[in-house]
Motif scaffolding. Structure first.
Motif, PDB file in Angstrom:
ATOM      1  N   ALA A  63     -68.078  93.458  11.688  1.00 22.32           N
ATOM      2  CA  ALA A  63     -68.786  93.025  13.048  1.00 22.32           C
ATOM      3  C   ALA A  63     -70.019  93.594  13.451  1.00 22.32           C
ATOM      4  O   ALA A  63     -70.248  94.877  13.388  1.00 22.32           O
ATOM      5  N   GLY A  64     -71.005  92.837  13.755  1.00 27.24           N
ATOM      6  CA  GLY A  64     -72.220  93.412  14.161  1.00 27.24           C
ATOM      7  C   GLY A  64     -73.262  93.395  12.865  1.00 27.24           C
ATOM      8  O   GLY A  64     -74.568  93.592  13.270  1.00 27.24           O
ATOM      9  N   ALA A  65     -72.972  93.204  11.873  1.00 31.50           N
ATOM     10  CA  ALA A  65     -73.704  93.135  10.685  1.00 31.50           C
ATOM     11  C   ALA A  65     -74.946  92.337  10.702  1.00 31.50           C
ATOM     12  O   ALA A  65     -75.992  92.688  10.538  1.00 31.50           O
ATOM     13  N   LYS A  66     -74.521  90.963  10.955  1.00 36.13           N
ATOM     14  CA  LYS A  66     -75.705  89.982  11.079  1.00 36.13           C
ATOM     15  C   LYS A  66     -76.373  90.366  11.915  1.00 36.13           C
ATOM     16  O   LYS A  66     -77.818  90.215  11.776  1.00 36.13           O
ATOM     17  N   GLY A  72     -82.256  96.333  10.265  1.00 35.41           N
ATOM     18  CA  GLY A  72     -81.481  97.579   9.939  1.00 35.41           C
ATOM     19  C   GLY A  72     -80.804  97.202   8.637  1.00 35.41           C
ATOM     20  O   GLY A  72     -80.813  96.300   7.866  1.00 35.41           O
ATOM     21  N   GLU A  73     -79.975  98.256   8.206  1.00 34.68           N
ATOM     22  CA  GLU A  73     -79.118  98.233   7.122  1.00 34.68           C
ATOM     23  C   GLU A  73     -77.694  98.234   7.356  1.00 34.68           C
ATOM     24  O   GLU A  73     -77.227  98.630   8.508  1.00 34.68           O
ATOM     25  N   VAL A  74     -76.834  97.650   6.377  1.00 34.38           N
ATOM     26  CA  VAL A  74     -75.498  97.630   6.777  1.00 34.38           C
ATOM     27  C   VAL A  74     -74.929  98.363   5.290  1.00 34.38           C
ATOM     28  O   VAL A  74     -75.352  97.717   4.218  1.00 34.38           O
ATOM     29  N   LYS A  75     -74.169  99.352   5.440  1.00 28.64           N
ATOM     30  CA  LYS A  75     -73.561 100.040   4.214  1.00 28.64           C
ATOM     31  C   LYS A  75     -72.180 100.081   4.134  1.00 28.64           C
ATOM     32  O   LYS A  75     -71.436 100.176   5.404  1.00 28.64           O
ATOM     33  N   THR A  94     -66.264  93.690   3.543  1.00 27.24           N
ATOM     34  CA  THR A  94     -67.442  93.276   2.841  1.00 27.24           C
ATOM     35  C   THR A  94     -68.618  93.306   3.967  1.00 27.24           C
ATOM     36  O   THR A  94     -68.224  93.091   5.262  1.00 27.24           O
ATOM     37  N   VAL A  95     -69.716  93.090   3.754  1.00 26.68           N
ATOM     38  CA  VAL A  95     -71.008  93.091   4.640  1.00 26.68           C
ATOM     39  C   VAL A  95     -70.205  91.709   5.561  1.00 26.68           C
ATOM     40  O   VAL A  95     -70.770  91.902   6.920  1.00 26.68           O
TER      41      VAL A  95
END
Length: 172
Positions: A132-135, A142-145, A127-128
């Motif tokens: 790691a690094g999503a935040k 940026g985007e997290v997919k 999950t987002v």
């Protein structure tokens, strides 16, 4: 001809200073930089499909590759099956991969923070909130997919299948 292939593969396996410079140049050209990471121990259809889909999310695909010591900590004593140099070269051979960088930590958070890609990608088994690094990527605009994984493919299942076949042969 072979020398050119080796040179091309080696040019895709980057150090942090090399990759930082490449990303700066790509962003100056307006390129969208995608980052994903993993062990990629025994490259299989699931990996190829996942990486191809990740590459479609931008213009340049970077793979953060767990170094051998990291894989051993995460996956256990018998892993990796293929060492980091073999795994990096196999990934670099994929036409849609622009760079491969090794990292020693258990997660690529520090690497992602330094590279700051436009898009961070992981499999949909994450999950987002758990990536790691999503935040950090989101805070930078940026985007997290996440990408749905191909069912039935994993390095662990391939290793287990080989072990089972060897046990059957040993019983004969």
């Amino acid at each position: 001809m072979r020398h050119d292939l080796e040179k091309t593969l080696l040019s895709k396996i980057a150090t942090l200073p090399q990759l930082t410079a490449s990303i700066a140049a790509w962003k100056t050209e307006g390129k969208k930089v995608v980052f994903t990471n993993g062990v990629f121990d025994l490259l299989h259809l699931g990996h190829i499909t996942y990486l191809a889909k990740a590459a479609e999310l931008g213009d340049k695909l970077i793979i953060g590759l767990n170094a051998d010591a990291s894989v051993k900590r995460l996956k256990g004593e018998g892993r990796p099956v293929n060492d980091q140099n073999n795994r990096a070269a196999l990934l670099a051979a994929l036409f849609f991969v622009d760079a491969v960088i090794l990292f020693e930590e258990d997660t690529p958070r520090e690497l992602i923070t330094q590279l700051m890609p436009d898009v961070l990608v992981k499999g949909a088994d994450y999950t987002v909130e758990n990536i790691a690094g999503a935040k950090e990527v989101l805070a930078n605009g940026g985007e997290v997919k996440t990408i749905t994984l191909v069912e039935g493919y994993s390095s662990t299942s391939i290793i287990n299948k080989i072990k089972a076949q060897n046990e059957v042969k040993a019983e004969r």
